[in-house]
Design an enzyme around this catalytic site. Structure first.
Site, short mmCIF file in Angstrom:
data_model
loop_
_atom_site.label_atom_id
_atom_site.label_comp_id
_atom_site.label_asym_id
_atom_site.label_seq_id
_atom_site.Cartn_x
_atom_site.Cartn_y
_atom_site.Cartn_z
N ARG A 38 0.83 -1.21 0.00
CA ARG A 38 0.00 0.00 0.00
C ARG A 38 0.86 1.26 0.00
O ARG A 38 0.50 2.27 -0.60
CB ARG A 38 -0.92 -0.03 1.23
CG ARG A 38 -1.86 1.18 1.36
CD ARG A 38 -2.76 1.02 2.57
NE ARG A 38 -3.46 2.24 2.92
CZ ARG A 38 -4.65 2.58 2.44
NH1 ARG A 38 -5.27 1.79 1.59
NH2 ARG A 38 -5.23 3.71 2.82
N LEU A 63 -7.01 7.46 -1.42
CA LEU A 63 -7.06 6.04 -1.09
C LEU A 63 -8.06 5.84 0.04
O LEU A 63 -8.02 6.56 1.04
CB LEU A 63 -5.69 5.52 -0.65
CG LEU A 63 -4.64 5.24 -1.73
CD1 LEU A 63 -3.26 5.13 -1.11
CD2 LEU A 63 -4.98 3.96 -2.48
N SER A 64 -8.95 4.87 -0.11
CA SER A 64 -9.87 4.53 0.98
C SER A 64 -9.11 3.78 2.07
O SER A 64 -7.98 3.32 1.87
CB SER A 64 -11.01 3.65 0.46
OG SER A 64 -11.83 4.36 -0.44
N ALA A 65 -9.73 3.66 3.22
CA ALA A 65 -9.11 2.94 4.34
C ALA A 65 -8.95 1.46 3.99
O ALA A 65 -9.77 0.88 3.27
CB ALA A 65 -9.98 3.09 5.59
N TYR A 69 -11.28 -1.40 1.62
CA TYR A 69 -10.81 -2.20 0.49
C TYR A 69 -10.92 -3.70 0.79
O TYR A 69 -11.22 -4.48 -0.12
CB TYR A 69 -9.37 -1.84 0.16
CG TYR A 69 -9.20 -0.53 -0.57
CD1 TYR A 69 -10.01 -0.18 -1.65
CD2 TYR A 69 -8.20 0.38 -0.20
CE1 TYR A 69 -9.85 1.01 -2.32
CE2 TYR A 69 -8.03 1.58 -0.88
CZ TYR A 69 -8.86 1.89 -1.93
OH TYR A 69 -8.70 3.08 -2.61
#
Length: 359
Positions: A38, A63-65, A69
């Site tokens: 990540r 970016l989502s947490a 994801y």
């Protein structure tokens, strides 16, 4: 959105925490998360935040947490050979993980509103293909990204087996999203503050399941006040691989199977398992329990027996550190690359089999 699990020291540590919290539940999803670091999708200077369970945004890059994801990847129920459409594809982090699961005979498309983000995603993808050993450990379906508003996709576009939308969908856009889905396919999207899994069971029948309460920024709708019709988004064409490309895929598959037999995986899983055990002990010492009393959030002390157990474990760890020298981790060997380079083939053919990777 995020903060559901403890911060990790590195990518493997983060994945361990997501597994322990049951956000990652299948081996296939775990392998994809471990294969893609990540931190590689963060800008320089921000990587220290990469392994926290938090969303991150800088300009148009978002970016989502990790917990989001994880739930998305599990809810999509990905398999080899499926077609996937990522609406709001962003940095390409999710699309790249999906590509590791659906494999070279899948379809991997993404639509992103911002041109600079698409360029950034292509840079990250190029870096992964050229420099990551994970590219040689998996069969990969390379994502293809286009710039455009995902609410303006051409009406004659093909349908997909799996779709994810990474922005909040208003109720009146729900049917628009469903039309893009094949019968038997799965659509995952945030709608009315719920991450929702929708399965198309027939031409006009659907099953919906709420997965997780979420908060997403809404989809951007293009203004039509000037009377101009927004430009339709044309998705990438579904192309057939050339015989040359197919030959490369099957040669690499055969060589990868040979190297796996010659060098069975023996250290990665064991090392991760031992690492998780030690981390769980440390994490339990840090956890605070809270209860609501009236309108106040009051911390509750941990059970004394649990404290004693943790202290004993920590002492054992300290004794191990005192008595056993820390062995440096052996660098991972790319056996597929070594095998290809050892073949009695022209250098140009070796380079082609290696996708012209220099590492």
């Amino acid at each position: 959105m995020g903060g559901a699990v403890s911060a990790g020291e590195d990518n493997d540590d983060l994945i361990d925490n997501l597994k322990e919290a049951q956000y990652i539940r299948t081996d296939r999803v775990e392998q994809a998360f471990r294969a893609i670091d990540r931190g590689d999708y963060y800008l320089d200077g921000y990587r220290d935040n990469a392994y926290k369970d938090l969303a991150w945004k800088h300009g148009n890059i978002h970016l989502s947490a990790p917990c989001i994801y994880s739930e998305v990847m599990e809810a999509l129920k990905l398999q080899q050979g499926l077609s996937f459409l990522n609406l709001g594809s962003g940095t390409g982090y999710l699309s790249t993980m999906v590509g590791l699961i659906i494999g070279p005979f899948g379809v991997n498309h993404g639509v992103e509103l911002h041109k600079d983000v698409v360029e950034y995603a292509k840079e990250r993808l190029d870096d992964f293909i050229k420099n990551s050993d994970s590219f040689d450990r998996f069969e990969f379906c390379e994502p293809h990204f286009v710039v455009g508003n995902c609410l303006e996709i051409s009406s004659d576009s093909h349908q997909y087996d799996r779709i994810y939308c990474g922005a909040g969908v208003q109720k009146d856009h729900e049917n628009y999203m469903k039309i893009l889905l094949k019968v038997g396919g799965i659509l995952v999207m945030p709608i009315e503050d719920q991450l929702t899994q929708i399965t198309r069971t027939g031409q006009s029948s659907w099953e919906s399941k709420n997965i997780l309460a979420v908060s997403f920024a809404p989809l951007v709708q293009q203004s039509r006040t000037d009377g101009c019709k927004p430009e339709a988004v044309v998705l990438p064409a579904l192309s057939v691989r050339s015989l040359q490309d197919l030959a490369r895929i099957y040669i690499r598959r055969t060589l990868r199977n040979l190297t796996n037999e010659e060098h069975p995986a023996r250290n990665n899983t064991q090392r991760s398992s031992q690492k998780r055990k030690r981390r769980r002990c440390r994490r339990r010492r840090r956890i605070n329990t809270y209860v609501f009393v009236g309108n106040q959030l009051i911390p509750q002390p941990m059970d004394s027996e649990e404290d004693e157990c943790i202290e004993e474990e920590s002492k054992e760890e300290e004794q191990e550190k005192d008595t056993e020298p820390v062995k440096p981790e052996e660098p991972r060997v790319n056996h597929l690359r070594d095998k290809i380079l050892s073949l009695p083939l022209p250098e140009s053919l070796k380079a082609y089999l290696l996708y012209y990777r220099e590492k």
